[in-house]
Design a protein around this motif. Structure first.
Motif, short mmCIF file in Angstrom:
data_model
loop_
_atom_site.label_atom_id
_atom_site.label_comp_id
_atom_site.label_asym_id
_atom_site.label_seq_id
_atom_site.Cartn_x
_atom_site.Cartn_y
_atom_site.Cartn_z
N ILE A 16 -0.43 0.08 5.26
CA ILE A 16 0.18 0.52 3.99
C ILE A 16 0.79 -0.70 3.32
N PRO A 17 0.35 -1.04 2.11
CA PRO A 17 0.89 -2.22 1.43
C PRO A 17 2.33 -2.03 1.01
N SER A 18 3.01 -3.12 0.78
CA SER A 18 4.40 -3.05 0.32
C SER A 18 4.47 -2.60 -1.14
N ASN A 19 3.48 -2.98 -1.94
CA ASN A 19 3.46 -2.58 -3.34
C ASN A 19 2.05 -2.71 -3.89
N ASN A 20 1.77 -1.94 -4.92
CA ASN A 20 0.50 -2.00 -5.64
C ASN A 20 0.78 -1.98 -7.14
N PHE A 21 -0.10 -2.64 -7.91
CA PHE A 21 0.04 -2.63 -9.37
C PHE A 21 -1.33 -2.49 -10.02
N ASN A 22 -1.37 -1.83 -11.16
CA ASN A 22 -2.60 -1.68 -11.94
C ASN A 22 -2.30 -1.85 -13.42
N LEU A 23 -3.24 -2.48 -14.13
CA LEU A 23 -3.18 -2.55 -15.58
C LEU A 23 -4.59 -2.45 -16.11
N GLY A 24 -4.85 -1.46 -16.96
CA GLY A 24 -6.15 -1.31 -17.59
C GLY A 24 -6.00 -1.25 -19.10
N LEU A 25 -6.84 -1.99 -19.82
CA LEU A 25 -6.81 -2.04 -21.28
C LEU A 25 -8.20 -1.78 -21.82
N ASP A 26 -8.28 -1.03 -22.93
CA ASP A 26 -9.54 -0.75 -23.60
C ASP A 26 -9.29 -0.86 -25.10
N TRP A 27 -9.94 -1.83 -25.76
CA TRP A 27 -9.56 -2.23 -27.12
C TRP A 27 -10.75 -2.19 -28.05
N ASP A 28 -10.58 -1.52 -29.20
CA ASP A 28 -11.59 -1.53 -30.25
C ASP A 28 -11.49 -2.84 -31.02
N ALA A 29 -12.51 -3.68 -30.89
CA ALA A 29 -12.50 -4.98 -31.56
C ALA A 29 -12.54 -4.80 -33.07
N THR A 60 2.34 8.51 -22.67
CA THR A 60 3.12 9.27 -21.69
C THR A 60 3.59 8.32 -20.60
N THR A 61 4.86 8.41 -20.24
CA THR A 61 5.43 7.60 -19.16
C THR A 61 5.95 8.53 -18.07
N THR A 62 5.81 8.10 -16.82
CA THR A 62 6.27 8.91 -15.69
C THR A 62 6.95 8.02 -14.66
N ALA A 63 7.86 8.62 -13.93
CA ALA A 63 8.52 7.96 -12.80
C ALA A 63 8.74 9.01 -11.73
N ALA A 64 8.49 8.65 -10.47
CA ALA A 64 8.62 9.61 -9.38
C ALA A 64 9.14 8.91 -8.12
N ARG A 75 -6.22 1.42 -26.00
CA ARG A 75 -5.97 2.42 -24.95
C ARG A 75 -5.56 1.68 -23.67
N PHE A 76 -4.70 2.32 -22.87
CA PHE A 76 -4.22 1.60 -21.69
C PHE A 76 -3.79 2.57 -20.61
N ASN A 77 -3.73 2.06 -19.39
CA ASN A 77 -3.02 2.71 -18.30
C ASN A 77 -2.40 1.62 -17.46
N ALA A 78 -1.16 1.84 -17.05
CA ALA A 78 -0.43 0.86 -16.26
C ALA A 78 0.38 1.61 -15.21
N SER A 79 0.45 1.07 -14.01
CA SER A 79 1.20 1.74 -12.95
C SER A 79 1.62 0.75 -11.88
N GLY A 98 8.44 6.27 -1.42
CA GLY A 98 7.87 5.46 -2.48
C GLY A 98 8.46 5.72 -3.84
N LEU A 99 8.31 4.73 -4.71
CA LEU A 99 8.67 4.83 -6.13
C LEU A 99 7.42 4.57 -6.93
N GLU A 100 7.08 5.51 -7.82
CA GLU A 100 5.90 5.38 -8.67
C GLU A 100 6.32 5.30 -10.14
N LEU A 101 5.80 4.32 -10.84
CA LEU A 101 6.02 4.17 -12.27
C LEU A 101 4.65 4.10 -12.95
N ALA A 102 4.47 4.83 -14.03
CA ALA A 102 3.15 4.85 -14.69
C ALA A 102 3.31 5.12 -16.17
#
Length: 793
Positions: free
Chosen positions: A693-706, A617-621, A665-669, A651-655
């Motif tokens: 209040i920061p100018s920008n924030n970023f996140n990347l999470g990954l979960d991988w079945d070896a 699922t992708t979102t933008a706001a 599995r992942f989440n990115a924003s 603000g602009l949010e992308l996720a």
């Protein structure tokens, strides 16, 4: 005069318990086999090998197969409740393959011809049904398809005209979360504003500070500890970004950036029995227990019990922390009647917690090590007891009545040092030290009715409700001058406090009452949804001072939302929400102590798009929130707080989140902020950026079945927080920072039991950085090792 309770310096009991838990699998506990349990699954269609691996991991069984037999094969996925055998049967339907159980309890994939059997004759026939539960896990299992929206009921993310994220128990457990912020900070619009081991949790959502007092528990405010919530009793964390006044009512601390609701654990259809041994560096050992059962002819009665004990030294030098928690959740589901009751008690006792500083320097000093204790000699003790119950009754198929009530007593006793950073060399002036002992008593209630009907082909869900929160704060606050100087890189111990300690006395009372009316309309086969509503709110505040101060104000807060679905997997939405927030009080340590600020209005405009691609699922706001602002000014070492001007945060949010590739599995924003001030006193800071209040924030999470070892999964999270101004004056900038966390988990069978081993390293590269909150800076947590072994029996 009160004394803080001391505890043993060596947590012998906890260590023995940990060793016992780790040895349980080897000892050969006897328990019900996993294979016969019927568990809930929501695994989307996809390549057969990926889906089978996903199913085996969630079922807690080992699966072996030659990749050649699954190459280029697809499966329709799995949705519903199944045993292990039933699940394999559904996934392998029409493939000519069988999952055969070995003597060691694992499964091997083979062809029906190799076994001399016909797959349709051997395995049971199971009908695949699509899950209609909006709280069911989404692809990857880390977040749910939807969640609660308070008075608006429960809905899928794709049917909601707001930005929401609903974290599942899997998403909580896989990162070994110890606090709410460990989970919700997976979103770039959300940040912790206190390092782990601070005096309490607080967060920033869409640029606005939110205290733990603004976190709801099963839809009720005032039921969560003011320091930190024991997350071991939490099943799901629901996050709504933007003012949530209409949906949840008004939070007692007035946060408008978002709303967080905690959903407590409930007994499932299948028995739950687990023991988890934990370790936190440097030497804190702990033990958790989780038991759930359902009873009755139709399993209508349920009980879930959770317990936690941890004791030992944390990663902060000289810090020792003891924690204990016990909770029970009862529920009844009799069809038309649904009832639940939750009760918990928690205790925390800490020596040396992570501090905060104000700054008078014109140059920002380098952040000290997260392991350095900058206030040697601090103490903190907190105790919470709460009980809440909820009842729902379906009067008929169209009308539902509900009611909930809760009671919570929170007590804390802590040192209250105050220090200022003087220069770039890290010199500090520790102005005062003393005591701040607090007792907060909260009573919360929520009642209403929900009606569902059609008019001329239009579906309506109309809700009428009322809620109330009465919160009284008692405290004892007294400080003395220390007259010492210190340094961030070579701290000096705090001198002993010589003043006498007193009992907390009544200081203030806040009573929030509101009435809400909403209507959710659905047109054109649910492709167009409109939500409209009004909430009338009243804020009453009173101070028990020698000259009492009172404030009593009411206002109507509207909400309007629209969702358009031109195709099934695409949602275009927009909303307008407004909120009335308590003005609150200045702190007891301010130069203008206990001053009552009048309530203020906030409003948000938001528009966005959501696309569900099946497994991703992708979102933008785009959003804009406006709120009255507070300004803290340091004069001769004393902080004065005023409420003037307004803050406008755009603000602009992308996720994106889900399962990017098979077993990944992942989440990115990413969030980009433009925060400005206007209408400030005499225009002093008009047009300048809003501090903290920061100018920008970023996140990347990954979960991988070896792929090289069945049952092994690896994960990582990269968090980037941009630079920000220290204050609204825009004269000193706090640098941005990037942090990397890594982890692994391994599911195996030992002595007939399923064991999940987890290992996480937080702040892998031991990055030193400043954490910013409302005119104060605090240190980050250093590199931290978190280990656990969970035995399900």
């Amino acid at each position: 005069m009160k004394n803080l309770t001391r505890f043993p310096s060596r947590p012998t009991l906890a260590r023995l318990a940990v060793l016992a838990a780790f040895s349980m699998p080897v000892a050969g506990l006897q328990a019900q086999a996993v294979d016969s349990q019927r568990l809930a699954y929501d695994i989307p269609a996809g390549p057969l090998d990926r889906v089978l691996n996903n199913f085996a991991r969630r079922a807690g069984v080992l699966l072996s197969f030659d990749p050649a037999v699954t190459h280029d094969r697809q499966t329709a996925g799995l949705s519903g409740r199944y045993t292990v055998a039933e699940g394999f049967s559904v996934l392998l339907t029409g493939s000519g393959l069988l999952a055969v159980k070995n003597a060691d309890g694992g499964y091997v994939l083979t062809t029906a011809a190799a076994t001399g059997s016909n797959s349709n004759a051997v395995l049971p026939t199971v009908t695949i049904t699509e899950s209609a539960d909006p709280t069911a896990p989404y692809a990857g299992g880390l977040v749910a398809r939807g969640g609660s929206l308070g008075v608006l009921g429960t809905a899928s993310v794709m049917d909601t005209p707001f930005s929401t994220t609903n974290y599942t128990s899997q998403g909580i457990e896989d990162v070994q979360a110890r606090a709410i912020g460990d989970v919700i900070a997976n979103d770039a619009s959300v940040r912790n504003t206190n390092g782990n081991g601070g005096f309490g949790d607080s967060y920033q959502i869409r640029g606005f500070t939110m205290s733990a007092n603004d976190v709801a528990f099963n839809g009720l405010y005032g039921m969560v500890p003011l320091t930190r919530m024991p997350i071991a009793m939490v099943e799901r964390i629901e996050v709504l970004k933007g003012p949530g006044t209409l949906m949840y009512g008004m939070g007692p601390a007035g946060g408008v950036g978002g709303a967080v609701n905690l959903v407590s654990k409930r007994a499932h259809e299948d028995p739950i029995s687990s023991v988890t041994a934990t370790y936190l560096s440097n030497s804190q050992f702990g033990l958790k227990g989780d038991i759930g059962r359902r009873f009755g002819e139709n399993q209508e009665w349920g009980i879930r019990v959770n317990a936690l004990y941890a004791d030992g030294n944390t990663g902060l030098s000289g810090s020792n922390q003891q924690q204990s928690m016990g909770s029970v959740g009862l529920d009844y589901n009799g069809g038309r009647v649904r009832w639940s009751l939750d009760a918990y008690t928690q205790h925390e006792d800490a020596r040396n917690f992570r501090p905060q500083f104000s700054i008078s320097s014109l140059v920002m000093p380098e952040a000290p090590s997260g392991k350095t204790n900058l206030y040697p000699g601090t103490t903190l003790q907190s105790d919470d007891k709460a009980v809440a119950t909820r009842l729902e009754y379906d009067i008929n198929d169209q009308l539902t009545a509900y009611g909930a009530v809760g009671y919570h007593v929170a007590q804390s006793s802590q040192s209250w040092p105050s220090a200022t950073i003087l220069n770039a060399q890290g010199d500090t002036n520790v102005l005062t030290n003393g005591y701040y002992d607090q007792k907060v008593t909260s009573t919360s209630a929520d009642v209403g009715m929900r009606a569902r009907f059609n008019t001329g082909g239009i579906k309506h869900t109309v809700m009428l409700g009322a809620n109330m929160l009465n919160q009284q704060t008692d405290y004892f606050f007294l400080t003395q001058s220390t007259g010492i100087t210190s340094n961030l890189y070579n701290p000096t111990a705090l001198p002993a406090v010589t003043i006498n300690r007193g009992d907390p006395t009544p200081q203030s009372q806040t009573r929030l009452t509101s009435f809400a009316l909403t209507d959710t309309l659905s047109f054109a086969d649910d492709r167009l949804r409109l939500i409209g509503g009004l909430r009338r709110q009243q804020v009453y505040t009173h101070t028990f001072a020698a000259v009492p101060q009172n404030s009593n104000k009411s206002a109507v807060s509207p909400v309007l939302g629209v969702v358009v679905k031109p195709i099934d997997n695409l949602s275009l939405y927009a909303n307008y929400t407004a909120a009335l927030s308590t003005g609150g009080f200045t702190s007891a340590s301010d130069g203008n102590p206990n001053q009552v600020f009048p309530p203020y209005k906030s409003k948000q405009y938001e528009t966005g798009v959501k696309a569900d691609w099946g497994r991703v699922t992708t979102t933008a706001a785009l959003f804009q929130i406006e709120q009255a602002s507070r300004t803290s000014t340091l004069v001769n070492g004393v902080t004065y707080t005023t409420q003037d001007g307004r803050n406008r945060v755009r603000g602009l949010e992308l996720a994106a989140y889900g399962e990017l590739l098979r077993g990944l599995r992942f989440n990115a924003s990413g969030t980009f902020f433009d925060a400005k001030q206007y209408h400030t006193a005499n225009g002093a800071t008009d047009g300048k950026d809003v501090g903290a209040i920061p100018s920008n924030n970023f996140n990347l999470g990954l979960d991988w079945d070896a792929p090289w070892l069945q049952g092994l999964a690896l994960n990582t999270r990269v968090t980037r927080t941009g630079a920000m101004w220290y204050s609204n004056a825009n004269t000193l900038k706090v640098p941005g920072w990037t942090r990397v966390d890594v982890g692994a988990r391994y599911i195996a069978k030992a002595a007939g039991q399923v064991v999940t081993y987890r290992a996480n390293i937080e702040n892998l590269f031991d990055k030193n950085y400043w954490v910013m909150q409302n005119g104060y800076v605090g240190t980050s947590s250093g590199r931290t090792f978190v280990l656990s072994a969970q035995v399900d029996f």
